[in-house]
Design a protein around this motif. Structure first.
Motif, mmCIF file in Angstrom:
data_model
loop_
_atom_site.group_PDB
_atom_site.id
_atom_site.type_symbol
_atom_site.label_atom_id
_atom_site.label_comp_id
_atom_site.label_asym_id
_atom_site.label_seq_id
_atom_site.Cartn_x
_atom_site.Cartn_y
_atom_site.Cartn_z
ATOM 1 N N VAL A 61 0.867 -1.175 0.000
ATOM 2 C CA VAL A 61 0.000 0.000 0.000
ATOM 3 C C VAL A 61 0.903 1.225 0.000
ATOM 4 O O VAL A 61 1.853 1.296 0.791
ATOM 5 C CB VAL A 61 -0.922 0.028 1.238
ATOM 6 N N GLY A 62 0.640 2.176 -0.885
ATOM 7 C CA GLY A 62 1.446 3.388 -0.938
ATOM 8 C C GLY A 62 2.362 3.410 -2.149
ATOM 9 O O GLY A 62 2.428 2.465 -2.936
ATOM 10 N N GLU A 115 -2.165 9.134 6.327
ATOM 11 C CA GLU A 115 -1.651 10.450 5.954
ATOM 12 C C GLU A 115 -0.307 10.322 5.243
ATOM 13 O O GLU A 115 -0.065 10.960 4.208
ATOM 14 C CB GLU A 115 -1.497 11.320 7.207
ATOM 15 N N LEU A 116 0.560 9.493 5.781
ATOM 16 C CA LEU A 116 1.907 9.342 5.213
ATOM 17 C C LEU A 116 1.892 8.612 3.876
ATOM 18 O O LEU A 116 2.664 8.960 2.970
ATOM 19 C CB LEU A 116 2.806 8.617 6.215
ATOM 20 N N LEU A 152 5.451 7.176 2.606
ATOM 21 C CA LEU A 152 5.575 5.870 3.250
ATOM 22 C C LEU A 152 4.901 4.807 2.404
ATOM 23 O O LEU A 152 3.816 5.023 1.859
ATOM 24 C CB LEU A 152 4.904 5.910 4.631
ATOM 25 N N LYS A 153 5.554 3.660 2.287
ATOM 26 C CA LYS A 153 4.889 2.500 1.698
ATOM 27 C C LYS A 153 4.772 1.435 2.799
ATOM 28 O O LYS A 153 5.653 1.305 3.656
ATOM 29 C CB LYS A 153 5.643 1.959 0.494
ATOM 30 N N GLN A 185 7.405 11.913 12.322
ATOM 31 C CA GLN A 185 8.673 12.644 12.314
ATOM 32 C C GLN A 185 9.768 11.845 11.607
ATOM 33 O O GLN A 185 10.498 12.379 10.775
ATOM 34 C CB GLN A 185 9.088 12.940 13.748
ATOM 35 N N LEU A 186 9.882 10.560 11.938
ATOM 36 C CA LEU A 186 10.933 9.725 11.359
ATOM 37 C C LEU A 186 10.768 9.592 9.836
ATOM 38 O O LEU A 186 11.738 9.657 9.088
ATOM 39 C CB LEU A 186 10.928 8.349 12.012
ATOM 40 N N VAL A 187 9.520 9.410 9.408
ATOM 41 C CA VAL A 187 9.266 9.246 7.978
ATOM 42 C C VAL A 187 9.543 10.550 7.241
ATOM 43 O O VAL A 187 10.135 10.549 6.146
ATOM 44 C CB VAL A 187 7.811 8.786 7.756
ATOM 45 N N GLN A 188 9.134 11.651 7.803
ATOM 46 C CA GLN A 188 9.373 12.947 7.162
ATOM 47 C C GLN A 188 10.866 13.249 7.079
ATOM 48 O O GLN A 188 11.352 13.768 6.069
ATOM 49 C CB GLN A 188 8.642 14.057 7.923
ATOM 50 N N GLU A 189 11.606 12.932 8.141
ATOM 51 C CA GLU A 189 13.048 13.152 8.120
ATOM 52 C C GLU A 189 13.724 12.298 7.056
ATOM 53 O O GLU A 189 14.631 12.756 6.363
ATOM 54 C CB GLU A 189 13.637 12.844 9.503
ATOM 55 N N LYS A 190 13.279 11.052 6.928
ATOM 56 C CA LYS A 190 13.847 10.153 5.936
ATOM 57 C C LYS A 190 13.598 10.683 4.524
ATOM 58 O O LYS A 190 14.439 10.542 3.635
ATOM 59 C CB LYS A 190 13.215 8.766 6.096
ATOM 60 N N ALA A 191 12.429 11.280 4.337
ATOM 61 C CA ALA A 191 12.066 11.804 3.016
ATOM 62 C C ALA A 191 12.643 13.193 2.758
ATOM 63 O O ALA A 191 12.536 13.721 1.640
ATOM 64 C CB ALA A 191 10.554 11.837 2.870
#
Length: 258
Positions: free
Chosen positions: A82-83, A115-116, A122-123, A250-256
């Motif tokens: 998904v994603g 949302e992500l 995010l996948k 936060q972690l996903v946004q930082e990674k991206a």
């Protein structure tokens, strides 16, 4: 009544009042701790329940050819994606539709995960297990997993996945073993209930695939359900600093780099 007696009774009433105030304050603090620690408790409980489940769960429905759902990915086609496939962060989730700790995780993280994924940050790779059928007896885990895979064929997996967890029966009740119940819940997803979907659910078209998915879970030596890995790392790994929806975002946004 003497002045001394009146003063004594007044003092006693004041002490009782003070005790009531203290007890009310203690009750409020306890409630605050319960509410404030709900998400953390979800993760801790999920890990603890999963350990017990993983030691005893079995999957029995294995007859017939293994028919992977449309769009399945990963080794042996056992992951439901998904994603956006190009997203820099990957969340791997092993779940059982009868597992109450899985429902707790989903209820706490659902909106953040949506949302992500909707933003392409995010996948998610969903893997299905059938632990509770082995622990509590029944076949609701398996029947629900097959129905969810049928929904994947129809391009409606995320929606039906969420409906199943939102309507999860008590762990001791095997409501999901009823195809009528599964079809009834499918009616909550626009456009899902078609003749093809009904046939897929009733005939157990993906029974062998579900059994293979559960075997993969057992071979992976995971601690239980839910098992959740963010970029390969268990979100239950640090109980002193467990993941929360805000921290996941936060972690996903930082990674991206967002």
């Amino acid at each position: 009544m003497s002045e001394t007696n009146r003063e004594g009774k007044r003092a006693a009433r004041e002490r009782l009042k003070a005790e009531r105030v203290k007890e009310e304050a203690r009750t409020k603090r306890r409630r605050g701790l319960v509410v404030g620690g709900a998400v953390v408790g979800v993760l801790a409980l999920a890990a603890a329940v999963g350990v017990i489940a993983a030691n005893t769960g079995k999957s029995e429905k294995q007859a017939g050819p293994v028919v992977a759902p449309k769009g399945a990915t990963g080794e042996d086609g056992l992951a439901i994606p998904v994603g956006d496939a190009s997203a820099k962060s990957t969340l791997v989730i092993w779940e059982d539709f009868r597992c109450p700790a899985c429902a707790n995780f989903e209820n706490a993280y659902r909106s953040t995960i949506h949302e992500l994924t909707d933003k392409g940050l995010l996948k998610v790779e969903y893997h299905l297990a059938t632990l509770i059928d082995g622990n509590m007896r029944g076949e609701g885990s398996h029947r629900a997993a097959n129905a969810a895979v049928c929904a994947q064929d129809a391009g409606k997996f995320p929606e039906y996945h969420d409906v199943l967890f939102a309507n999860q029966p008590l762990e001791t009740e095997d409501d999901f073993a009823s195809t009528d119940r599964l079809l009834e819940l499918a009616g909550k997803v626009d456009g899902l209930v078609t003749p093809e979907f009904r046939s897929c659910v009733r005939d157990g078209a993906h029974d062998a695939w579900v059994a293979e998915s559960h075997k993969a879970f057992q071979k992976g030596n995971f601690p239980g359900t839910p098992t959740v890995l963010l970029n390969g790392k268990s979100v239950f790994g640090d109980q002193k600093d467990p993941l929360t929806p805000a921290k996941l975002k936060q972690l996903v946004q930082e990674k991206a780099g967002a």
